[in-house]
Design a protein around this motif. Structure first.
Motif, short mmCIF file in Angstrom:
data_model
loop_
_atom_site.label_atom_id
_atom_site.label_comp_id
_atom_site.label_asym_id
_atom_site.label_seq_id
_atom_site.Cartn_x
_atom_site.Cartn_y
_atom_site.Cartn_z
N GLY A 95 -21.10 70.36 35.46
CA GLY A 95 -21.79 71.72 34.79
C GLY A 95 -22.13 72.87 36.58
N PHE A 136 -14.72 74.14 30.44
CA PHE A 136 -15.22 74.92 29.10
C PHE A 136 -15.98 75.60 29.57
CE2 PHE A 136 -14.18 70.46 27.95
CZ PHE A 136 -13.24 70.45 26.77
N ASP A 137 -15.97 76.98 28.97
CA ASP A 137 -16.82 78.25 29.36
C ASP A 137 -17.77 78.68 28.78
OD1 ASP A 137 -17.54 80.62 30.63
OD2 ASP A 137 -15.95 81.53 31.32
N PRO A 168 -19.29 76.65 25.83
CA PRO A 168 -18.36 76.68 24.98
C PRO A 168 -18.71 76.45 23.70
CG PRO A 168 -19.09 74.48 26.08
CD PRO A 168 -19.36 75.74 27.22
N LYS A 191 -19.30 67.87 21.03
CA LYS A 191 -20.03 67.26 22.13
C LYS A 191 -19.66 65.46 22.31
CE LYS A 191 -23.93 70.29 22.41
NZ LYS A 191 -25.69 70.25 21.99
N VAL A 219 -16.23 64.79 24.12
CA VAL A 219 -16.47 66.03 25.06
C VAL A 219 -16.34 65.02 25.52
CG1 VAL A 219 -17.63 66.77 26.94
CG2 VAL A 219 -16.25 68.62 25.57
N VAL A 230 -14.39 67.12 33.85
CA VAL A 230 -15.08 67.76 33.00
C VAL A 230 -15.54 69.03 33.34
CG1 VAL A 230 -16.20 68.60 30.12
CG2 VAL A 230 -15.12 66.33 30.64
N ILE A 246 -17.70 71.98 32.97
CA ILE A 246 -18.76 73.20 31.87
C ILE A 246 -19.68 74.29 32.61
CG2 ILE A 246 -19.86 72.82 29.52
CD1 ILE A 246 -19.33 70.10 29.15
N THR A 247 -19.53 75.28 32.16
CA THR A 247 -20.49 76.63 32.74
C THR A 247 -21.17 76.59 31.24
OG1 THR A 247 -19.17 78.71 31.57
CG2 THR A 247 -18.67 77.54 33.78
N SER A 248 -22.87 76.69 31.27
CA SER A 248 -23.41 76.83 30.05
C SER A 248 -24.74 77.32 30.65
CB SER A 248 -23.47 75.62 28.88
OG SER A 248 -24.93 75.14 27.96
N LEU A 252 -26.29 70.94 29.14
CA LEU A 252 -25.44 70.11 29.74
C LEU A 252 -26.20 68.74 29.92
CD1 LEU A 252 -25.13 72.91 32.31
CD2 LEU A 252 -23.26 72.39 31.64
#
Lengths: 234, 264
Positions: free
Chosen positions: A31, A151-152, A154, A167, A170, A180, A182-184, A190
């Motif tokens: 993340g 994934f920006d 997502p 999810k 993923v 993987v 991910i930004t969140s 996360l």
């Protein structure tokens, strides 16, 4: 596998990335967190080749980036804002991207089924809700079975059911050994999806390690608390 | 590479046809040409009127259309850039994909009335010249619009403002300014200077070619008259078309360079 060395990028006088060093091994779910404007999106865009670095090197699966494009065969990207040509139909968009990538879309039907997009295929993209557009983005990112997934934000526009389905998907990708990223801003999300965290502040990496270690070091039970306390210290 | 380029262009064609307004643009030229031929006495005069409209209208529409495409498709272009394709191929695919329908709309829209009023047969060369110039101008100005869209990627107001100013300058003010200079410095030999200056404006070049073809120098502005005297018809037309080709190549080449280096 992604290797970044001394990556720097400025926009005008604004230094956005100030010498990032980072190795993300194959199969790790990571993340990327940090306050708005910290450089998360620029970092991802640089790896994707949308933004050209001022200095430093990036290697994706052993390929050094220098304006080449072949390495992106291994990458799937789901953008934060999903806007497509308005009068295009969903199935036409899928066909178009398939033609561009010229790779077998092995998971196309499975994803359409899982994300419940079947009824949307004949619709024009402008008539789709924001959530359904996000699902189209997720399908485009995963259907070619690439081994690195970005994934920006997502699940920002997804309803709880779709978010859940996404999810689950993923997690399956993760179990299949995909890298993987991910930004969140949703820390609980996360927590469910990633096992490593990169905390970016002012263009530098302030923390990079497993979520378990982070929680132990910061004496917090939840990721949200740990990240918040890091932001406060900074 | 070529099949990918075609794949991208085809996608734009489909998209534009469904948008329908390119068809509307073609219909405008169809109605215009038809009424000019019906009520304007027919023959060369109508072609001349058509070319006057074309010289004003095509540069404006082409540039607005090019810049609008960039602004409207930002997220889509960015998504395409994250796919495994070369930026060069993407640029050419998009450019060919959006400029050719606009060009065809003009050519087909104007060609049909010319055909059914049998002007195509009686005045084949001037007809071909007007249609060809419209086609080339379309490409040149879509390419300029593309370039301005990329150069002012984050500032739409500036981008549109710049586009309108460039159009006003090239289409309307330019010939007047040249004339003013000539009046001011009338006692010096200015012919070479005027020729050089008219080479720098694609609309002027097209105007000159129309003028040389129709042999109506007095009606088509000062620069045209000088060009005619200096070169005479055929050499003038060859020189002017050479310059137009350069005008097409340079903005497109700069656009490609910007597109390849740009941070999206």
């Amino acid at each position: 596998m992604i290797e970044i060395k001394e990556l720097k990028k400025s926009f005008g006088s604004l230094e956005v990335l100030k010498g990032i060093n980072l190795t993300i091994p194959k199969g790790q779910a990571t993340g990327i967190v940090g306050p708005n404007g910290a450089g998360k999106t620029t970092l991802i865009k640089t790896i994707l080749g949308l933004v050209k670095p001022d200095s430093g090197t990036i290697r994706v699966n052993e390929t050094k980036l220098n304006g080449n494009w072949q390495y992106r065969r291994d990458i799937g990207y789901m953008p934060q804002v999903a806007r497509y040509p308005e009068n295009m139909r969903v199935h036409e968009l899928l066909e178009f991207i398939k033609g561009l990538r010229n790779q077998p879309a092995v998971y196309e039907e499975e994803l359409i089924d899982q994300l419940n997009l079947g009824q949307e295929l004949q619709k024009q993209l402008r008539t789709l809700s924001g959530g359904n557009r996000q699902k189209v983005g997720a399908t485009l990112a995963m259907m070619f079975n690439p081994n690195i997934l970005f994934f920006d934000e997502p699940t920002a526009g997804l309803d709880p059911k779709s978010s859940q389905k996404f999810k689950e998907r993923v997690k399956v990708e993760k179990e299949n050994g995909k890298t993987v990223i991910i930004t969140s801003h949703i820390m609980s999300e996360l927590e469910q999806l990633v096992d490593h965290v990169i905390f970016i502040l002012d263009g530098n990496i302030r923390y990079y390690g497993s979520t378990k270690n982070l929680l132990a070091e910061s004496n917090e039970e939840r990721l949200e608390g740990a990240i918040a306390s890091m932001m406060e210290v900074a | 590479m070529n099949s990918l380029l075609l794949h991208i262009a085809k996608n734009e064609w489909k998209s534009l046809l469904r948008g329908k307004w390119v068809v509307g643009y073609g219909l405008i030229f169809l109605l215009l040409t038809d009424s000019l031929l019906r009520f304007g006495g027919g023959g060369p005069e109508a072609l001349l009127s058509l070319s006057n409209v074309m010289l004003l209208f095509i540069p404006l529409v082409g540039m607005i259309y090019g810049i609008l495409y960039i602004y409207q498709s930002r997220e889509f272009i960015e998504l395409l850039l994250t796919q495994p394709i070369d930026r060069k191929v993407l640029f050419w695919g998009l450019f060919v994909g959006i400029s050719t329908p606009l060009m065809l709309a003009f050519v087909v829209g104007s060609l049909l009335p010319l055909a059914w009023h049998s002007i195509l047969m009686t005045a084949a060369a001037p007809s071909a010249m007007v249609l060809g110039l419209g086609a080339v101008l379309t490409m040149i100005f879509v390419s300029l619009g593309f370039l301005f869209g990329l150069a002012f990627y984050d500032d739409r107001i500036k981008g549109f403002g710049f586009t309108i100013v460039v159009w006003l300058f090239l289409a309307i003010l330019y010939d007047g300014l040249v004339l003013m200079l000539v009046f001011t410095f009338g006692q010096y030999p200015l012919e070479r200077f005027v020729i050089a200056v008219s080479m720098l404006n694609p609309i002027d070049l097209a105007r000159i070619m129309v003028m040389l073809e129709f042999d109506v120098s007095a009606l088509m502005g000062y620069t045209g008259a000088v060009f005619n005297r200096f070169f005479g018809s055929s050499l003038g037309i060859i020189t002017a078309s050479g310059m137009l080709t350069i005008w097409l190549a340079i903005p497109t080449w700069i656009g490609l360079r910007v597109f390849k280096k740009k941070d999206f």
